[in-house]
Design a protein around this motif. Structure first.
Motif, PDB file in Angstrom:
ATOM      1  N   PHE A 142       1.201  -1.303   0.017  1.00 20.51           N
ATOM      2  CA  PHE A 142      -0.154   0.047   0.100  1.00 20.51           C
ATOM      3  C   PHE A 142       0.818   1.455   0.107  1.00 20.51           C
ATOM      4  O   PHE A 142       0.705   1.967  -0.387  1.00 20.51           O
ATOM      5  CB  PHE A 142      -0.794  -0.393   0.852  1.00 20.51           C
ATOM      6  CG  PHE A 142      -1.882  -0.882   0.780  1.00 20.51           C
ATOM      7  CD1 PHE A 142      -2.626  -1.790   0.219  1.00 20.51           C
ATOM      8  CD2 PHE A 142      -2.881  -1.301   1.845  1.00 20.51           C
ATOM      9  CE1 PHE A 142      -3.191  -2.170  -0.097  1.00 20.51           C
ATOM     10  CE2 PHE A 142      -3.822  -1.994   2.413  1.00 20.51           C
ATOM     11  CZ  PHE A 142      -4.377  -2.902   1.268  1.00 20.51           C
ATOM     12  N   ASN A 143       1.888   0.794   0.824  1.00 25.67           N
ATOM     13  CA  ASN A 143       2.427   2.830   0.812  1.00 25.67           C
ATOM     14  C   ASN A 143       3.361   3.239  -0.710  1.00 25.67           C
ATOM     15  O   ASN A 143       4.110   3.519  -0.977  1.00 25.67           O
ATOM     16  CB  ASN A 143       3.048   2.366   2.017  1.00 25.67           C
ATOM     17  CG  ASN A 143       3.014   2.439   3.893  1.00 25.67           C
ATOM     18  OD1 ASN A 143       1.652   3.311   3.672  1.00 25.67           O
ATOM     19  ND2 ASN A 143       2.807   2.331   4.614  1.00 25.67           N
ATOM     20  N   GLU A 144       3.728   2.027  -0.953  1.00 26.14           N
ATOM     21  CA  GLU A 144       4.228   2.182  -2.185  1.00 26.14           C
ATOM     22  C   GLU A 144       4.202   2.468  -3.182  1.00 26.14           C
ATOM     23  O   GLU A 144       5.281   2.239  -4.828  1.00 26.14           O
ATOM     24  CB  GLU A 144       5.585   0.264  -2.805  1.00 26.14           C
ATOM     25  CG  GLU A 144       6.914  -0.054  -1.722  1.00 26.14           C
ATOM     26  CD  GLU A 144       6.962  -1.533  -1.266  1.00 26.14           C
ATOM     27  OE1 GLU A 144       6.733  -1.917  -2.509  1.00 26.14           O
ATOM     28  OE2 GLU A 144       7.218  -1.773  -0.791  1.00 26.14           O
ATOM     29  N   VAL A 145       2.890   2.350  -3.540  1.00 23.39           N
ATOM     30  CA  VAL A 145       1.637   3.253  -4.448  1.00 23.39           C
ATOM     31  C   VAL A 145       2.911   4.051  -4.893  1.00 23.39           C
ATOM     32  O   VAL A 145       3.097   5.470  -3.983  1.00 23.39           O
ATOM     33  CB  VAL A 145       0.378   2.642  -4.267  1.00 23.39           C
ATOM     34  CG1 VAL A 145      -0.453   3.528  -5.608  1.00 23.39           C
ATOM     35  CG2 VAL A 145       0.036   1.056  -3.891  1.00 23.39           C
ATOM     36  N   ASP A 146       2.838   4.464  -6.381  1.00 27.11           N
ATOM     37  CA  ASP A 146       3.161   5.998  -6.731  1.00 27.11           C
ATOM     38  C   ASP A 146       2.223   6.973  -6.159  1.00 27.11           C
ATOM     39  O   ASP A 146       1.248   6.631  -6.848  1.00 27.11           O
ATOM     40  CB  ASP A 146       2.590   5.635  -8.203  1.00 27.11           C
ATOM     41  CG  ASP A 146       3.842   6.944  -8.728  1.00 27.11           C
ATOM     42  OD1 ASP A 146       3.977   7.693  -8.382  1.00 27.11           O
ATOM     43  OD2 ASP A 146       3.598   7.080 -10.372  1.00 27.11           O
ATOM     44  N   ASN A 147       3.022   7.678  -5.923  1.00 25.83           N
ATOM     45  CA  ASN A 147       2.227   8.781  -4.423  1.00 25.83           C
ATOM     46  C   ASN A 147       1.531   9.960  -5.847  1.00 25.83           C
ATOM     47  O   ASN A 147       0.834  10.890  -5.438  1.00 25.83           O
ATOM     48  CB  ASN A 147       3.175   9.544  -3.912  1.00 25.83           C
ATOM     49  CG  ASN A 147       2.937  10.486  -3.266  1.00 25.83           C
ATOM     50  OD1 ASN A 147       1.948  10.790  -2.442  1.00 25.83           O
ATOM     51  ND2 ASN A 147       3.149  11.547  -2.953  1.00 25.83           N
ATOM     52  N   ASN A 148       2.358  10.305  -7.053  1.00 24.48           N
ATOM     53  CA  ASN A 148       1.729  10.957  -8.308  1.00 24.48           C
ATOM     54  C   ASN A 148       0.204  10.621  -8.500  1.00 24.48           C
ATOM     55  O   ASN A 148      -1.391  11.253  -8.700  1.00 24.48           O
ATOM     56  CB  ASN A 148       2.514  11.228  -9.988  1.00 24.48           C
ATOM     57  CG  ASN A 148       3.425  11.456  -9.606  1.00 24.48           C
ATOM     58  OD1 ASN A 148       3.887  12.589  -8.424  1.00 24.48           O
ATOM     59  ND2 ASN A 148       4.069  10.897 -10.214  1.00 24.48           N
ATOM     60  N   LEU A 149      -0.499   9.411  -8.184  1.00 25.90           N
ATOM     61  CA  LEU A 149      -1.767   8.678  -8.719  1.00 25.90           C
ATOM     62  C   LEU A 149      -2.789   9.531  -7.626  1.00 25.90           C
ATOM     63  O   LEU A 149      -3.746   9.738  -7.568  1.00 25.90           O
ATOM     64  CB  LEU A 149      -1.571   7.312  -8.693  1.00 25.90           C
ATOM     65  CG  LEU A 149      -0.833   6.269  -9.465  1.00 25.90           C
ATOM     66  CD1 LEU A 149      -1.218   4.854  -8.813  1.00 25.90           C
ATOM     67  CD2 LEU A 149      -2.210   6.683 -11.017  1.00 25.90           C
ATOM     68  N   ILE A 150      -2.098   9.272  -6.473  1.00 31.32           N
ATOM     69  CA  ILE A 150      -3.007   9.928  -5.213  1.00 31.32           C
ATOM     70  C   ILE A 150      -3.246  11.381  -5.555  1.00 31.32           C
ATOM     71  O   ILE A 150      -3.858  11.932  -4.780  1.00 31.32           O
ATOM     72  CB  ILE A 150      -1.911   9.217  -3.741  1.00 31.32           C
ATOM     73  CG1 ILE A 150      -2.102   8.163  -3.252  1.00 31.32           C
ATOM     74  CG2 ILE A 150      -2.730  10.449  -2.567  1.00 31.32           C
ATOM     75  CD1 ILE A 150      -1.320   7.542  -2.332  1.00 31.32           C
ATOM     76  N   LYS A 151      -2.359  12.305  -5.892  1.00 33.31           N
ATOM     77  CA  LYS A 151      -2.589  13.928  -5.625  1.00 33.31           C
ATOM     78  C   LYS A 151      -3.117  13.865  -6.823  1.00 33.31           C
ATOM     79  O   LYS A 151      -3.864  14.504  -7.044  1.00 33.31           O
ATOM     80  CB  LYS A 151      -1.139  14.290  -6.315  1.00 33.31           C
ATOM     81  CG  LYS A 151      -0.042  14.146  -5.281  1.00 33.31           C
ATOM     82  CD  LYS A 151       1.834  14.678  -5.780  1.00 33.31           C
ATOM     83  CE  LYS A 151       2.814  14.686  -4.650  1.00 33.31           C
ATOM     84  NZ  LYS A 151       4.027  14.953  -5.195  1.00 33.31           N
ATOM     85  N   VAL A 152      -3.145  12.972  -7.984  1.00 34.09           N
ATOM     86  CA  VAL A 152      -4.237  13.330  -8.893  1.00 34.09           C
ATOM     87  C   VAL A 152      -5.570  13.128  -8.861  1.00 34.09           C
ATOM     88  O   VAL A 152      -6.419  13.669  -8.921  1.00 34.09           O
ATOM     89  CB  VAL A 152      -3.695  12.083 -10.264  1.00 34.09           C
ATOM     90  CG1 VAL A 152      -5.048  12.517 -10.930  1.00 34.09           C
ATOM     91  CG2 VAL A 152      -2.781  12.391 -10.962  1.00 34.09           C
ATOM     92  N   ILE A 153      -5.695  12.289  -8.159  1.00 36.72           N
ATOM     93  CA  ILE A 153      -6.839  12.007  -7.102  1.00 36.72           C
ATOM     94  C   ILE A 153      -7.458  12.929  -6.540  1.00 36.72           C
ATOM     95  O   ILE A 153      -8.953  13.746  -6.403  1.00 36.72           O
ATOM     96  CB  ILE A 153      -7.315  10.552  -6.336  1.00 36.72           C
ATOM     97  CG1 ILE A 153      -6.951   9.439  -7.526  1.00 36.72           C
ATOM     98  CG2 ILE A 153      -8.835  10.278  -5.912  1.00 36.72           C
ATOM     99  CD1 ILE A 153      -6.545   7.724  -7.074  1.00 36.72           C
TER     100      ILE A 153
END
Length: 248
Positions: A142-153
């Motif tokens: 979970f913690n290794e997911v690309d942070n850019n995806l989270i920023k987009v959402i």
């Protein structure tokens, strides 16, 4: 390449069995302790035909399946809860690491006192291994997911639920499925450890009984059966993984 790998694996297996048989026949090894493949095979066939094997096999496989499924489910849900609450994650992180490092065989007597000498104590011993491993692996994915995806959402106004459903969970799905393969081995370890401590039936019990009466052929035959069944379970999980990832 796949055919070459499979052929090499089979050749290595045949070579190992042949060398073991030869070593036993020619007395290169102590056959009282190491036995040899044909003798182990006769032991398995004899126990299978007289019906002594099946109750032990059914009990161990049942315990392993329950521990495997519950461990994966509970561990994944716990990882979700911890990810959802950063505060809870920071609180529980050292405790999970410490608990994971503890020898689970030392917890066995406590589980026996709490749950009785039977099926439940063995399953709980298995869960003590599989749950923490699953939680740590899934939570790290979970913690290794690309942070850019989270920023987009977040840019489009998504909340924490949207982040988890649309980014975290889909990106971590391969890691979650791969955890199943890890838990196959962990579940077998937990069950056999539990049966060593408390069982009066099961493959772990047969191993202990074989040591007690110096019947090491029985011990090795039990280990061979465990290896065969565990391999079958592993291949089943690999098949399920391929189907799920293909559909994904």
């Amino acid at each position: 390449m796949s055919r070459l790998v499979l052929m090499t694996q089979l050749l290595l297996l045949v070579a190992f069995i042949g060398l073991w048989e030869l070593a036993g026949r020619l007395k290169w090894v102590d056959t009282l302790i190491f036995s040899y493949p044909s003798k182990v095979g006769r032991q398995i066939v004899k126990d299978a035909f007289n019906g002594e094997l099946w109750p032990h096999l059914a009990m161990t496989v049942g315990e392993t399946a329950v521990g495997f499924l519950l461990g994966t489910l509970i561990g994944t849900l716990l990882a979700v809860v911890i990810w959802w609450s950063p505060f809870l994650s920071r609180v529980l992180d050292p405790y999970m690491v410490v608990f994971n490092s503890m020898p689970k065989v030392a917890l066995g007597p406590i589980f026996i006192v709490l749950f009785g000498a039977g099926f439940t104590a063995i399953v709980v011993t298995t869960l003590s291994i599989t749950v923490i491993v699953t939680t740590l692996v899934v939570f790290n994915s979970f913690n290794e997911v690309d942070n850019n995806l989270i920023k987009v959402i977040r840019t489009f106004g998504g909340n924490r639920r949207d982040i988890f459903v649309k980014a975290i969970l889909p990106a971590s799905f391969p890691a979650i499925v791969s955890t199943l393969k890890v838990n196959v081995g962990m579940a077998w370890v937990g069950v056999i450890v539990g049966e060593f401590l408390v069982a009066k039936i099961g493959l772990g019990y047969l191993i202990v009984y074989g040591f007690q009466v110096f019947n090491f052929t029985l011990v090795l035959s039990s280990l061979v059966i465990i290896a065969i069944v565990a391999t079958g379970m592993y291949q089943l999980v690999v098949y399920v993984e391929r189907k799920l990832l293909k559909e994904r």
